[in-house]
Design a protein around this motif. Structure first.
Motif, mmCIF file in Angstrom:
data_model
loop_
_atom_site.group_PDB
_atom_site.id
_atom_site.type_symbol
_atom_site.label_atom_id
_atom_site.label_comp_id
_atom_site.label_asym_id
_atom_site.label_seq_id
_atom_site.Cartn_x
_atom_site.Cartn_y
_atom_site.Cartn_z
ATOM 1 N N UNK A 9 85.458 34.000 37.664
ATOM 2 C CA UNK A 9 84.727 35.248 37.473
ATOM 3 C C UNK A 9 83.391 35.156 38.219
ATOM 4 N N UNK A 10 83.103 36.163 39.021
ATOM 5 C CA UNK A 10 81.905 36.131 39.863
ATOM 6 C C UNK A 10 80.623 35.886 39.074
ATOM 7 N N UNK A 11 80.536 36.427 37.861
ATOM 8 C CA UNK A 11 79.298 36.330 37.085
ATOM 9 C C UNK A 11 79.036 34.941 36.509
ATOM 10 N N UNK A 149 97.716 47.038 41.972
ATOM 11 C CA UNK A 149 98.091 46.985 40.562
ATOM 12 C C UNK A 149 96.877 47.172 39.660
ATOM 13 N N UNK A 150 97.041 47.930 38.595
ATOM 14 C CA UNK A 150 96.029 48.059 37.559
ATOM 15 C C UNK A 150 96.506 47.287 36.328
ATOM 16 N N UNK A 151 95.583 46.552 35.709
ATOM 17 C CA UNK A 151 95.922 45.809 34.500
ATOM 18 C C UNK A 151 94.861 46.030 33.439
ATOM 19 N N UNK A 152 95.267 46.516 32.269
ATOM 20 C CA UNK A 152 94.318 46.770 31.194
ATOM 21 C C UNK A 152 93.711 45.478 30.663
ATOM 22 N N UNK A 153 92.392 45.440 30.599
ATOM 23 C CA UNK A 153 91.725 44.374 29.871
ATOM 24 C C UNK A 153 91.724 44.741 28.385
ATOM 25 N N UNK A 154 92.077 43.784 27.548
ATOM 26 C CA UNK A 154 91.967 43.990 26.106
ATOM 27 C C UNK A 154 90.502 43.789 25.730
ATOM 28 N N UNK A 213 92.589 36.534 31.487
ATOM 29 C CA UNK A 213 91.241 35.985 31.419
ATOM 30 C C UNK A 213 91.216 34.863 30.388
ATOM 31 N N UNK A 214 90.733 33.706 30.794
ATOM 32 C CA UNK A 214 90.565 32.569 29.891
ATOM 33 C C UNK A 214 89.107 32.545 29.452
ATOM 34 N N UNK A 215 88.852 33.111 28.272
ATOM 35 C CA UNK A 215 87.485 33.238 27.777
ATOM 36 C C UNK A 215 87.386 32.700 26.360
ATOM 37 N N UNK A 216 86.311 31.995 26.087
ATOM 38 C CA UNK A 216 86.059 31.455 24.750
ATOM 39 C C UNK A 216 85.357 32.488 23.882
ATOM 40 N N UNK A 250 92.145 33.526 35.214
ATOM 41 C CA UNK A 250 90.742 33.556 35.651
ATOM 42 C C UNK A 250 89.866 33.010 34.528
ATOM 43 N N UNK A 251 89.028 32.035 34.848
ATOM 44 C CA UNK A 251 88.051 31.552 33.869
ATOM 45 C C UNK A 251 86.911 32.554 33.814
ATOM 46 N N UNK A 252 86.682 33.097 32.620
ATOM 47 C CA UNK A 252 85.620 34.087 32.455
ATOM 48 C C UNK A 252 84.495 33.491 31.615
ATOM 49 N N UNK A 253 83.365 33.270 32.248
ATOM 50 C CA UNK A 253 82.157 32.842 31.562
ATOM 51 C C UNK A 253 80.976 33.291 32.407
ATOM 52 N N UNK A 254 79.767 33.121 31.883
ATOM 53 C CA UNK A 254 78.593 33.712 32.516
ATOM 54 C C UNK A 254 77.543 32.672 32.861
ATOM 55 N N UNK A 255 76.925 32.852 34.007
ATOM 56 C CA UNK A 255 75.743 32.068 34.368
ATOM 57 C C UNK A 255 74.558 32.578 33.554
#
Length: 280
Positions: A9-11, A149-154, A213-216, A250-255
Motif C-alpha cells: 500500500x502506497x501510504x 476490474x472493480x473490487x469492493x473493499x469491505x 488487503x492484509x491489515x491488522x 496487499x499489505x495495508x499499513x501506514x507510515x
C-alpha cells in the motif's frame, strides 16, 4: 515463479518521496508491486488529471525500476460518494470514477479497489442506497469498456463490512467486472460484532475475490494497528483465501513518521511472505 503476488500500500511510505522513490523502496523490500492511492485529499485526487505526458513518464519509471503500480485504492468516494443526496457531490463522484478508470487504463492497472459506501459523511437512507446502486451499475459499464476490474473493499461501516454484504451487489449487478477485494482486518471486526465466522465470510467470495488487503485490527480499531499486535490470524486468513483461489495480496499499513520505515516495509514483507511461500 512464485504462486502469488504481494503488493505494498502506497501510504506505508513517506508522502515526501517521489513515486520513483516509492517504487524503488517497495522493490528493495521485496514487494511485487505498489498499490496506488487515490484518496479524498486534493493532492491525491489531482492525480486523476495527470496529462498524457505525466502518465507516460510514470509508465517509463515503472519499467525502469522493474516494479509497477499493480492496483489502485480508490477511497476518494468517501468524500464524494456515489449515493450522496447532494446532486453535485454525486456528479463529482461519478466523474472521479470515470477518471480513475481512465488513469488505470493508461497506467496498466487492472484492479481498482472500490470503497463499499453508499455515503460516508451523511446519513444512509433508502434513497442513498438506491442512488448508489444506480450509479454503481453505470460505473461497472465504464469499467467493462476499459477492461478494468472493480473490487469492493469491505469497510468499517454497517453498509458493507462483510464479504457477504458485498456479494449481494456483485450478484445483483452480475458482471465479471464487479467483484470483491476484502480487507481482512475489517471483516474480522465485523465477525466479532455479529458473532459470525470470519472464514466462512471469506468463503462467500469464492470465484469473485480479485485480491485481499492484509491489515491488522483490534476490536473497534480499524487503522494503524502494527502487525502482530492485533487479533487477525493471518495464517488462517491467507489459508482460507488461498482455498477460494486468491493469489494476489496487499499489505495495508501506514507510515506514521517512524525513522525505521524501511525496516518496517521489510518486516511486513517477510511476515506475509513466510506464510504465502508455504501455500500450495
Amino acid at each position: 515463479m512464485k504462486n502469488y503476488t504481494l503488493g505494498l500500500y502506497e501510504k506505508a511510505m513517506p508522502e515526501t518521496l517521489s513515486f520513483k522513490e516509492k517504487l524503488k523502496s517497495a522493490r528493495k523490500a521485496g514487494f511485487d508491486f505498489v498499490e496506488l492511492s487515490i484518496d479524498e485529499t486534493d493532492a491525491k485526487l489531482s492525480r486523476l488529471d495527470w496529462t498524457k505526458d505525466e502518465r507516460l513518464r510514470l509508465v517509463k519509471t515503472m519499467y525502469g525500476e522493474g516494479i509497477h503500480a499493480g492496483s489502485m485504492c480508490l477511497s476518494g468516494h468517501r468524500k464524494y460518494p456515489l449515493g450522496s443526496a447532494d446532486e453535485d457531490t454525486c456528479k463529482r463522484g461519478m466523474e472521479i470514477m470515470e477518471k480513475a478508470i481512465g488513469l488505470a487504463e493508461d497506467l496498466g492497472i487492472r484492479i481498482i479497489q472500490l470503497a463499499g459506501y453508499d455515503v460516508y459523511y451523511e446519513e444512509s437512507t433508502p434513497d442513498t442506497v438506491k442512488r448508489f446502486e444506480e450509479n454503481l451499475e453505470k460505473a461497472v459499464h465504464m469499467a467493462s469498456r476499459a477492461g478494468v476490474l472493480l473490487g469492493f473493499e469491505t469497510m468499517e461501516t454497517e453498509f458493507m463490512n462483510t464479504v457477504e454484504k458485498a456479494m449481494r451487489y456483485v450478484k445483483k449487478i452480475d458482471s465479471s467486472y464487479l467483484n470483491v477485494y476484502p480487507d481482512c482486518g475489517n471483516i474480522k471486526n465485523a465477525a466479532l460484532t455479529y458473532g459470525t465466522d470470519v472464514y466462512e465470510d471469506i468463503r462467500c467470495g469464492k470465484g469473485h475475490t480479485v485480491a485481499m488487503h492484509l491489515k491488522e485490527t483490534l476490536p473497534g480499531i480499524f487503522r494503524e494497528v502494527p502487525y502482530g499486535t492485533g487479533h487477525v490470524d493471518f495464517q488462517k486468513t491467507i489459508d482460507t483465501a488461498w482455498e477460494t483461489g486468491v493469489r494476489r495480496f496487499v499489505t495495508e499499513f501506514w507510515y506514521k513518521g517512524s525513522p525505521a520505515w524501511e525496516a518496517d516495509l521489510k518486516s511486513a514483507q517477510n511476515r506475509m511472505a513466510r506464510i504465502l511461500d508455504k501455500e500450495r
